[in-house]
Design a protein around this motif. Sequence first.
Motif, PDB file in Angstrom:
ATOM      1  N   ASP A  71       0.853  -1.199   0.000  1.00  0.00           N
ATOM      2  CA  ASP A  71       0.000   0.000   0.000  1.00  0.00           C
ATOM      3  C   ASP A  71       0.884   1.242   0.000  1.00  0.00           C
ATOM      4  N   PHE A 115      -2.919   5.001  19.081  1.00  0.00           N
ATOM      5  CA  PHE A 115      -3.752   3.817  18.886  1.00  0.00           C
ATOM      6  C   PHE A 115      -3.649   2.951  20.139  1.00  0.00           C
ATOM      7  N   PHE A 140      -3.590   8.803   2.843  1.00  0.00           N
ATOM      8  CA  PHE A 140      -3.637   7.510   3.547  1.00  0.00           C
ATOM      9  C   PHE A 140      -4.960   6.870   3.168  1.00  0.00           C
ATOM     10  N   LEU A 142       6.513   6.123  13.160  1.00  0.00           N
ATOM     11  CA  LEU A 142       5.737   5.183  13.974  1.00  0.00           C
ATOM     12  C   LEU A 142       6.542   4.812  15.213  1.00  0.00           C
TER      13      LEU A 142
HETATM   14  C1  GA4 Z   1      -3.841   1.563  10.606  1.00  0.00           C
HETATM   15  C2  GA4 Z   1      -3.765   2.201  11.988  1.00  0.00           C
HETATM   16  C3  GA4 Z   1      -2.324   2.560  12.395  1.00  0.00           C
HETATM   17  O1  GA4 Z   1      -1.894   3.713  11.648  1.00  0.00           O
HETATM   18  C4  GA4 Z   1      -1.361   1.402  12.117  1.00  0.00           C
HETATM   19  C5  GA4 Z   1      -1.381   1.142  10.626  1.00  0.00           C
HETATM   20  C6  GA4 Z   1      -0.433   0.067  10.092  1.00  0.00           C
HETATM   21  C7  GA4 Z   1       0.837   0.687   9.497  1.00  0.00           C
HETATM   22  O2  GA4 Z   1       0.803   1.790   8.975  1.00  0.00           O
HETATM   23  O3  GA4 Z   1       1.869  -0.001   9.538  1.00  0.00           O
HETATM   24  C8  GA4 Z   1      -1.238  -0.750   9.055  1.00  0.00           C
HETATM   25  C9  GA4 Z   1      -2.718  -0.232   9.165  1.00  0.00           C
HETATM   26  C10 GA4 Z   1      -2.737   0.501  10.485  1.00  0.00           C
HETATM   27  C11 GA4 Z   1      -3.746  -1.374   9.141  1.00  0.00           C
HETATM   28  C12 GA4 Z   1      -3.393  -2.582   8.229  1.00  0.00           C
HETATM   29  C13 GA4 Z   1      -1.890  -2.798   8.064  1.00  0.00           C
HETATM   30  C14 GA4 Z   1      -1.155  -2.245   9.284  1.00  0.00           C
HETATM   31  C15 GA4 Z   1      -0.794  -0.658   7.592  1.00  0.00           C
HETATM   32  C16 GA4 Z   1      -1.391  -1.888   6.998  1.00  0.00           C
HETATM   33  C17 GA4 Z   1      -1.507  -2.116   5.698  1.00  0.00           C
HETATM   34  C18 GA4 Z   1       0.015   1.680  12.711  1.00  0.00           C
HETATM   35  C19 GA4 Z   1      -1.962   0.135  12.589  1.00  0.00           C
HETATM   36  O4  GA4 Z   1      -1.792  -0.422  13.668  1.00  0.00           O
HETATM   37  O5  GA4 Z   1      -2.766  -0.416  11.617  1.00  0.00           O
END
Ligand code: GA4
Length: 330
Positions: A96, A278, A202, A104
């Motif tokens: 993505d 989060f 995003f 992060l």
């Molecule tokens: C969405 C919420 C938080 O930003 C996050 C994101 C995570 C990332 O950016 O690494 C994830 C996304 C989030 C959900 C699905 C997975 C994991 C990117 C992705 C494609 C830090 C989280 O915990 O989940």
Amino acid sequence: MVAASPNPIRNEKMLAVDLPVIDLSAPRSEVSKLIVKACEDYGFFKVTNHGVGQETISRMEEESLAFFSKTASEKHRAGPANPFGYGCKNIGFNGDMGEVEYLLFNTNKASIAQRSKTISEEPAKFSSAVSDYIEAVKELACELLELIAEGLWVPDTSVFSRLIRDVESDSVFRLNHYPHHHHHLKATSSSPTSYNSNRVGFGEHTDPQILTLLRSNDVGGLQISPQDGLWVPVPSDPAAFWINVGDVLQAMTNGRFVSVRHRALTNSFKSRMSMAYFGGPPLNACLRALPEVVTPEHPLLFKPFTWAEFKKTTHSLRLGDTRLNLFRIS
Ligand code: GA4
């Protein structure tokens, strides 16, 4: 003619909706009812009079701005973001992408201090701004979760908040920067939208954790999707927090609350900066619907899972996928 740029938002319905705003200084029993209603209707609401100090917020905002103002090569020293650190355009683990750069963090003090050395020339200052901010928003998250438990008439009012208070809590903190993408006006341009089109910063997704507390500068771009194909812009309010229900809270309330689908678009003229906390459970926590919300009319919707199991799905699926479906009882 100006060539049409691929605009993913073209064929969607936009709708202005008055989203719930909850004043946390109102009487507690009123507040808890309003929060439960907002979590049922949208999985999303704004809180004012939240008690997080202005100074705590400004310090974090200044540190964030200072970092994102650095050169690309300086910033990349804090990367890559797997699982923590600086990331640019790449989101998650499965290809993505978005018009965003971010930092992060794991919310543990020692790892913040360690990581700050790659982020700032004054790591102690950076690290204390992050730690103080996290401490304050964590307190607010726990307060909101206790209000939610009260509003649901759950006798054990710390049933959600203790997952976040746990020393093993797997919470995450994120700083985002959505650069503006100003195009110079061409004398021959005909359609104003050709240089004012937003891009996806995003992409749409739900947050996996329990509850998200989001705060941004005064630049809009966040949108929520209460229904498929329908998008509601969220007005910016630097003084408030927007609260998101996460997947875990949806499962624990047996679908009574919904984890809200949302996304962030970039702005043509101004850079958007946001910070998101989060609140997540410990890896070994077993997550299941509370007995109070499982009834003959509302049978159990999701198989119980540990946070470690659920997190694995975030590594195998795409950003926009509905991870809870993997646990749905059909
Ligand atoms: C969405 C919420 C938080 O930003 C996050 C994101 C995570 C990332 O950016 O690494 C994830 C996304 C989030 C959900 C699905 C997975 C994991 C990117 C992705 C494609 C830090 C989280 O915990 O989940």
